[in-house]
Design an enzyme around this catalytic site. Sequence first.
Site, PDB file in Angstrom:
ATOM      1  CB  CYS A  40      65.145  86.646 117.200  1.00  0.00           C
ATOM      2  SG  CYS A  40      64.941  87.954 118.401  1.00  0.00           S
TER       3      CYS A  40
ATOM      4  CG  HIS B 147      63.136  87.336 113.758  1.00  0.00           C
ATOM      5  ND1 HIS B 147      62.092  87.233 114.650  1.00  0.00           N
ATOM      6  CD2 HIS B 147      63.987  88.249 114.279  1.00  0.00           C
ATOM      7  CE1 HIS B 147      62.311  88.050 115.666  1.00  0.00           C
ATOM      8  NE2 HIS B 147      63.439  88.682 115.456  1.00  0.00           N
TER       9      HIS B 147
ATOM     10  CG  ASN C  87      61.258  91.269 117.359  1.00  0.00           C
ATOM     11  OD1 ASN C  87      61.096  90.099 117.692  1.00  0.00           O
ATOM     12  ND2 ASN C  87      62.446  91.760 117.096  1.00  0.00           N
TER      13      ASN C  87
HETATM   14  N1  ACO Z   1      60.257 107.370 116.707  1.00  0.00           N
HETATM   15  C1  ACO Z   1      60.543 108.476 116.028  1.00  0.00           C
HETATM   16  N2  ACO Z   1      61.789 108.764 115.603  1.00  0.00           N
HETATM   17  C2  ACO Z   1      62.754 107.886 115.866  1.00  0.00           C
HETATM   18  C3  ACO Z   1      62.524 106.691 116.577  1.00  0.00           C
HETATM   19  C4  ACO Z   1      61.210 106.444 117.010  1.00  0.00           C
HETATM   20  N3  ACO Z   1      60.860 105.347 117.696  1.00  0.00           N
HETATM   21  N4  ACO Z   1      63.671 106.009 116.694  1.00  0.00           N
HETATM   22  C5  ACO Z   1      64.613 106.742 116.076  1.00  0.00           C
HETATM   23  N5  ACO Z   1      64.063 107.878 115.575  1.00  0.00           N
HETATM   24  C6  ACO Z   1      64.716 108.925 114.807  1.00  0.00           C
HETATM   25  C7  ACO Z   1      66.200 108.995 115.116  1.00  0.00           C
HETATM   26  O1  ACO Z   1      66.470 109.864 116.202  1.00  0.00           O
HETATM   27  C8  ACO Z   1      66.736 109.544 113.810  1.00  0.00           C
HETATM   28  O2  ACO Z   1      66.522 110.950 113.754  1.00  0.00           O
HETATM   29  P1  ACO Z   1      67.638 111.936 113.099  1.00  0.00           P
HETATM   30  O3  ACO Z   1      67.741 111.514 111.667  1.00  0.00           O
HETATM   31  O4  ACO Z   1      67.026 113.280 113.308  1.00  0.00           O
HETATM   32  O5  ACO Z   1      68.872 111.689 113.892  1.00  0.00           O
HETATM   33  C9  ACO Z   1      65.839 108.926 112.749  1.00  0.00           C
HETATM   34  O6  ACO Z   1      64.620 108.580 113.439  1.00  0.00           O
HETATM   35  C10 ACO Z   1      66.424 107.672 112.136  1.00  0.00           C
HETATM   36  O7  ACO Z   1      66.875 106.813 113.205  1.00  0.00           O
HETATM   37  P2  ACO Z   1      67.588 105.469 112.920  1.00  0.00           P
HETATM   38  O8  ACO Z   1      68.058 104.887 114.210  1.00  0.00           O
HETATM   39  O9  ACO Z   1      68.564 105.683 111.806  1.00  0.00           O
HETATM   40  O10 ACO Z   1      66.343 104.629 112.400  1.00  0.00           O
HETATM   41  P3  ACO Z   1      66.347 103.290 111.598  1.00  0.00           P
HETATM   42  O11 ACO Z   1      65.771 103.509 110.277  1.00  0.00           O
HETATM   43  O12 ACO Z   1      67.673 102.582 111.690  1.00  0.00           O
HETATM   44  O13 ACO Z   1      65.299 102.434 112.413  1.00  0.00           O
HETATM   45  C11 ACO Z   1      65.179 100.618 113.954  1.00  0.00           C
HETATM   46  C12 ACO Z   1      65.566 102.083 113.755  1.00  0.00           C
HETATM   47  C13 ACO Z   1      63.712 100.479 113.716  1.00  0.00           C
HETATM   48  C14 ACO Z   1      65.520 100.222 115.371  1.00  0.00           C
HETATM   49  C15 ACO Z   1      65.964  99.766 112.940  1.00  0.00           C
HETATM   50  O14 ACO Z   1      67.332 100.092 113.000  1.00  0.00           O
HETATM   51  C16 ACO Z   1      65.810  98.300 113.172  1.00  0.00           C
HETATM   52  O15 ACO Z   1      64.723  97.758 113.038  1.00  0.00           O
HETATM   53  N6  ACO Z   1      66.904  97.604 113.426  1.00  0.00           N
HETATM   54  C17 ACO Z   1      66.864  96.156 113.577  1.00  0.00           C
HETATM   55  C18 ACO Z   1      66.189  95.783 114.815  1.00  0.00           C
HETATM   56  C19 ACO Z   1      66.138  94.290 114.908  1.00  0.00           C
HETATM   57  O16 ACO Z   1      65.997  93.591 113.945  1.00  0.00           O
HETATM   58  N7  ACO Z   1      66.289  93.770 116.074  1.00  0.00           N
HETATM   59  C20 ACO Z   1      66.256  92.358 116.097  1.00  0.00           C
HETATM   60  C21 ACO Z   1      66.462  91.801 117.237  1.00  0.00           C
HETATM   61  S1  ACO Z   1      65.641  92.393 118.664  1.00  0.00           S
HETATM   62  C22 ACO Z   1      64.848  90.999 118.993  1.00  0.00           C
HETATM   63  O17 ACO Z   1      64.533  90.382 118.033  1.00  0.00           O
HETATM   64  C23 ACO Z   1      64.483  90.608 120.366  1.00  0.00           C
END
Ligand code: ACO
Length: 307
Positions: free
Chosen positions: A109, A233, A263
């Site tokens: 990315c 990004h 993304n």
């Molecule tokens: N829908 C509903 N609930 C969900 C989902 C979903 N898609 N995903 C996770 N949850 C739940 C989890 O099970 C958790 O539940 P719990 O509290 O009962 O255990 C709760 O939501 C929180 O989950 P987290 O994993 O802590 O969620 P977070 O706020 O960290 O968000 C995410 C997850 C969106 C993936 C975030 O961590 C993120 O954006 N990270 C960075 C991703 C990124 O930038 N990637 C870049 C490179 S990829 C690329 O660019 C090709």
Amino acid sequence: MTGTSIAGWGTSLPDKIVTNFDLEKILDTNNDWIVERTGIRERRLGGTTESLATAATIKALKTADLDLDSYGGLILATTTPDKTTPGTSALIHKNLGISGFAFDINAACAGFIYSFVVAHQMVKSLNQPIVVVGADTLSRITDMTDRSTAILLADGAGALVIAPSNEEDCLLGYDLQVDGNLEDILYCDLGGYLKMNGKEVFKRAIRAAEKSTNKVVEEAGYSMSDIDLLVPHQANKRIMDALSERLGIPAQKCASVIERTGNTSSASVPLALIDSIESDSLKPGSLILMTGFGAGMTWGSALVRWQ
Ligand code: ACO
């Protein structure tokens, strides 16, 4: 001509729109969670990297309106080439009929920032225009049963033409970095699906982008209050908001298309930048700060003057 400028631009997105409500039907997720945790409402899926990049690039060549035989070449930033070999850049190059070289850069990315910097240096040394295009079809490496990635990843392309000009250089400074020790937080094995430790990427992305953008702006002799447009990004709206807050750049100066594109990896920075160009948000002299991060872990920033 001793300087450089951005002379052309163009984007392309697949026709197929997939909304959060569509994903609710196939995954244990819901629209409210996706909007609140990522800022994404819909994304576009489909096409090939070649087809999306070619469509974006044709528009960029048209805006630049330069002789096709005058081009030094084409650089494609992509994580999702259509074939192992030849490079997808060779096929786009054939479709365009321009002169010069073509090669792919895979820096995930951060790929568009890497490619923009390389292209700019080559425009300087060759004194010829170069096309730089960021294009990805992440849907081909997304496990649609994995809600942690399927809600985020999407397809698209954005292209710029960088050309010699009578102005000063459009690239005022840059920072490109990689730490291969962080391979495990974001990777895709050959023939596999993208795997991500979302929390770890989230934390590291903000810290890396903050440090890198500060370095570039300081070294070029500016301060954050001089920045007219931040183009981060488009990975997660919460990362973008946290970054602009830490940099003291108001949210309205932060380019954002993530709500409707998701993304798109190498395409995300040019899609957001070109959205600002086409909505007339930039004036001659505007300072643009682009920053990206991704698998590697790679990251990088570039400070650009709009002319
Ligand atoms: N829908 C509903 N609930 C969900 C989902 C979903 N898609 N995903 C996770 N949850 C739940 C989890 O099970 C958790 O539940 P719990 O509290 O009962 O255990 C709760 O939501 C929180 O989950 P987290 O994993 O802590 O969620 P977070 O706020 O960290 O968000 C995410 C997850 C969106 C993936 C975030 O961590 C993120 O954006 N990270 C960075 C991703 C990124 O930038 N990637 C870049 C490179 S990829 C690329 O660019 C090709």
